[in-house]
Scaffold this active site. Structure first.
Site, PDB file in Angstrom:
ATOM      1  N   SER A 579       0.792  -1.231   0.000  1.00  0.00           N
ATOM      2  CA  SER A 579       0.000   0.000   0.000  1.00  0.00           C
ATOM      3  C   SER A 579       0.830   1.291   0.000  1.00  0.00           C
ATOM      4  CB  SER A 579      -0.977   0.002   1.170  1.00  0.00           C
ATOM      5  OG  SER A 579      -0.282   0.150   2.369  1.00  0.00           O
ATOM      6  N   LYS A 622      -5.459   3.523   9.543  1.00  0.00           N
ATOM      7  CA  LYS A 622      -4.718   4.575   8.848  1.00  0.00           C
ATOM      8  C   LYS A 622      -5.384   5.933   9.056  1.00  0.00           C
ATOM      9  CE  LYS A 622      -2.677   1.531   5.440  1.00  0.00           C
ATOM     10  NZ  LYS A 622      -2.746   0.977   4.098  1.00  0.00           N
TER      11      LYS A 622
END
Ligand code: ADP
Length: 681
Positions: A579, A622
């Site tokens: 990611s 996140k």
């Protein structure tokens, strides 16, 4: 002729008496411990050996230690469950803030335990003598079982075909279909069914045959009522235990300090069970779990049995902590030991090598915890039901600190929680500047430090040392300068340095991806303990930027004359995953176009070679990290839009979210114009 001095004989007699006493005490302790047959047999042999061993021999101490251990184990000791769900809910709610989905799942778990525990068992009594069958049925019904009766094997099969029974008690000798034929037919229909064979013609041969065919027990006529009751209860208790424990084992997953242990403790408290926590982090050898054989000098039981002895009951809530952290260099197959431990079909005969006799652990409730469940090997992971503990927002932390951590730490420091208060701003300062974590461990530690310092002030200057209201300057004074400064709060961005959102076992984190260029020729250097997948993401990002150079206004041959270096800070911590691809590409574009990256715009996304932005995992963590680090805008793959919708609105409050499916749009959001004010690396 040998002459004894008087003192010798007296001392000798005393010694012998002491040994006898010791021996008797041990024997009594073993009797009280109600050992099951297999262990009792071993204990009897060992006791005989002890009797014959001279106490001055080292074997005596070894044997004595072993027998004491046997006697100390809670073979038959268990606590009674409190299955009141309302109370369980109160326990969980009063001790834990938030964690709504976790608490709900835990309550469902307890509800299932409750129902399975209350289930009534169905028994079928088969005998061609009417009086015998009526008496037996009456007796068992009085014990609380649901009982039906049949006059012969055929009638019994008719009933068994119609509905499910847990246990059949059948006479052996019957017309038409005898007990053994019924046993076979019933087992064919339902392999789980238990059958007790009863006969007036008890011979060893017939008993052996019945047991061989799968009967669970064999009773001679006339039936001893006490024995019958006890056999039936034992068989059905075991079945109940299996039912209760069947189903997945809960695995609490999430970063440290998010309340996993605390909820485990809450489950134990709600059920009225004892709580045991065994950390498996860094476990290197099967023997640490299962003990050493007694033939080894200094052999000891493993951690499981040691804890069971310490806790004193055989049905605690047993938390196996950090099962994903079993040492890399583990000798043997760690997951097979754990599978055995967690399997209700096997853990009723758990063998510790030191103990050397099977111990029934099936009444214990096992709960596991892991930071990263993906690290657990497949077969073991399949047995686990993951329950996520994802971390707390700043506001959650503030509430938990005020309600739980602070009162506890003030009391621990000997201060009165009623007379000292912390202002919210003071706690927020600790949260923001002295901790950087998804959980609460660091926060609790820092609060403890402040409380200790306050206690010292109180003692040294009782007149006015400690203020009743602790504010921000006071915290600054006591804890010194903050450990963490928010880079994101800088006014100016940097060229080639882009904030990315990553996911680690400590939760979500903000990480600045750095890209550098130097004279050379076509070499890509990757540093910062990047794993295989991350390295490939970096190569893909570079190829993408080279391929699209013209579109971004980058000289097409930049790589021919230069080397590129990509670095992820905190170089010592291993990182992996796809990611960061998008962040790496944007860092390269920033570097090659000399456009500084905005320090308060962070991104996450997997990038394909053709420039597609793929969805990422761990969005919640996140987003929390972005909030924690003072990020203003986050760039998230468009494909994660549904995940975003599912987040609680307060998590994204004050945060601008840009859904991206195109690198050019990301660049427009994240990079300032060339020549914008920036600071150098
Ligand atoms: P973990 O097992 O996940 O590492 P712990 O259960 O040890 O975390 O939690 C760390 C500390 O934070 C403990 O003191 C615990 O009581 C407290 N804590 C964690 N979550 C909560 C919560 N939701 N409400 C109140 N206190 C909490």
């Amino acid at each position: 002729m040998v002459f004894f001095r008087k003192e010798d004989t007296i001392a000798g007699t005393n010694k012998a008496a002491a040994e006898t006493d010791d021996f008797t005490t041990l024997k009594q302790a073993l009797d009280r411990a109600a050992l099951p047959p297999a262990a009792a047999k071993i204990a009897a042999i060992e006791l005989e050996r002890l009797k014959k061993t001279d106490p001055s021999q080292p074997e005596y101490a070894i044997s004595h230690g072993y027998l004491t251990f046997l006697a100390d184990l809670p073979w038959a000791k268990a606590t009674d469950d409190n299955l009141d769900l309302k109370r369980a809910q109160t326990v969980l709610d009063t001790e834990h803030f938030g964690l709504g989905p976790v608490k709900e799942r835990v309550l469902e778990f307890l509800a299932v335990q409750n129902l399975r525990n209350q289930r009534k068992f169905d028994l079928l009594v088969v005998d061609d003598e009417r009086i015998a069958r009526t008496n037996l049925a009456y007796l068992l019904a009085k014990e609380g079982y649901r009982v039906e009766a049949a006059a012969n094997g055929l009638e019994a099969m008719e009933l068994l075909n119609k509905r499910r029974f847990d246990l059949v008690l059948t006479d052996l000798k019957m017309d038409k279909m005898d007990g053994n034929q019924l046993l076979e037919a019933a087992k064919q229909l339902n392999p789980d069914i238990q059958v007790i064979m009863i006969t007036g013609y008890a011979t060893v041969g017939s008993a052996v045959e019945a047991l061989r065919k799968g009967a669970a027990h064999y009773l001679p006529k006339p039936v001893d009522i006490a024995e019958l009751r006890s056999v039936v209860r034992q068989l059905l208790d075991r079945k109940k235990q299996l039912q209760i424990n069947r189903g997945p084992v809960l695995c609490f997953t999430g970063p440290p300090g998010t309340g996993k242990t605390s909820i485990g403790r809450g489950i134990a408290e709600a059920l009225g069970r004892r709580f045991v926590r065994i950390s498996l982090a860094g476990l290197r050898d099967e023997a640490e779990l299962r003990g050493h054989r007694r033939t080894y000098v200094g052999a000891m039981p493993g951690r499981i049995m040691t804890e069971i002895r310490r806790v004193g009951v055989n049905n605690p809530v047993l938390m196996l902590d950090e099962i994903d952290k079993i040492g890399q260099d583990f000798q043997g197959d760690a997951s097979s030991v754990l599978l055995e431990l967690l399997d209700p079909e096997q853990n009723n005969r758990f063998v510790d090598h030191y103990l050397d006799a099977p111990f029934d652990l099936s009444a214990a409730i096992f709960i596991t915890t892991a930071n990263v469940i993906e690290r657990i090997p497949g077969p073991l992971r399949d047995r686990l039901e993951r329950i996520d503990f994802s971390g707390y927002t700043e506001m959650d932390k503030l509430t938990i600190a005020q309600r739980y951590l602070l009162p506890r730490q003030l009391a621990a420091a000997g201060l009165n929680p009623q007379t000292i208060a912390f202002q919210d701003a003071a706690l927020l300062k600790i949260i923001r500047e002295h901790t950087r974590e998804a959980g609460l461990r660091g926060l609790e530690r820092e609060i403890a430090a402040v409380c200790r310092k306050l206690a010292r002030l109180c003692v040294m200057d009782p007149a006015g040392g400690a203020t009743p209201s602790v504010d921000e300057p006071m915290v600054a004074n006591l804890l010194g300068p903050g450990k963490f400064v928010h880079e994101t709060r800088r006014a100016e961005g940097r060229v080639g340095v882009v904030p990315g959102l990553v996911w680690t076992e400590a939760g979500g984190e903000l990480m600045f991806v750095e890209a550098g260029i130097m004279a050379g020729g076509q070499q890509l250097t990757l540093t910062g303990s990047m794993g295989q997948v991350l390295q490939e993401s970096a190569q893909t990002a570079l190829s993408y930027v080279r391929g699209q150079a013209a579109a971004f206004g980058i000289p097409a041959d930049f790589f021919a004359r230069s080397d590129i270096h990509i670095h992820l800070p905190s170089g010592a911590i291993a990182k992996d995953g796809p990611s960061a691809g998008l962040t790496i590409a944007v860092a390269l574009i920033s570097l090659l176009t000399q456009r500084p990256a905005r320090p308060d715009v962070a991104m996450t996304g997997e990038l394909t070679l053709s420039g597609r932005i793929m969805p990422i995992a761990g969005l919640r963590e996140k987003i929390m990290a972005a909030q924690r680090e003072g990020i203003r805008k986050v760039i998230v793959p468009k494909a994660n839009a549904a995940d975003l919708q599912r987040l609680e609105p307060e998590l994204v409050e004050g945060l601008e979210v840009f859904l991206a499916d195109d690198v050019a749009a990301v660049v427009a959001q994240a990079l300032a114009e060339p020549g914008a004010p920036h600071s150098s690396i």
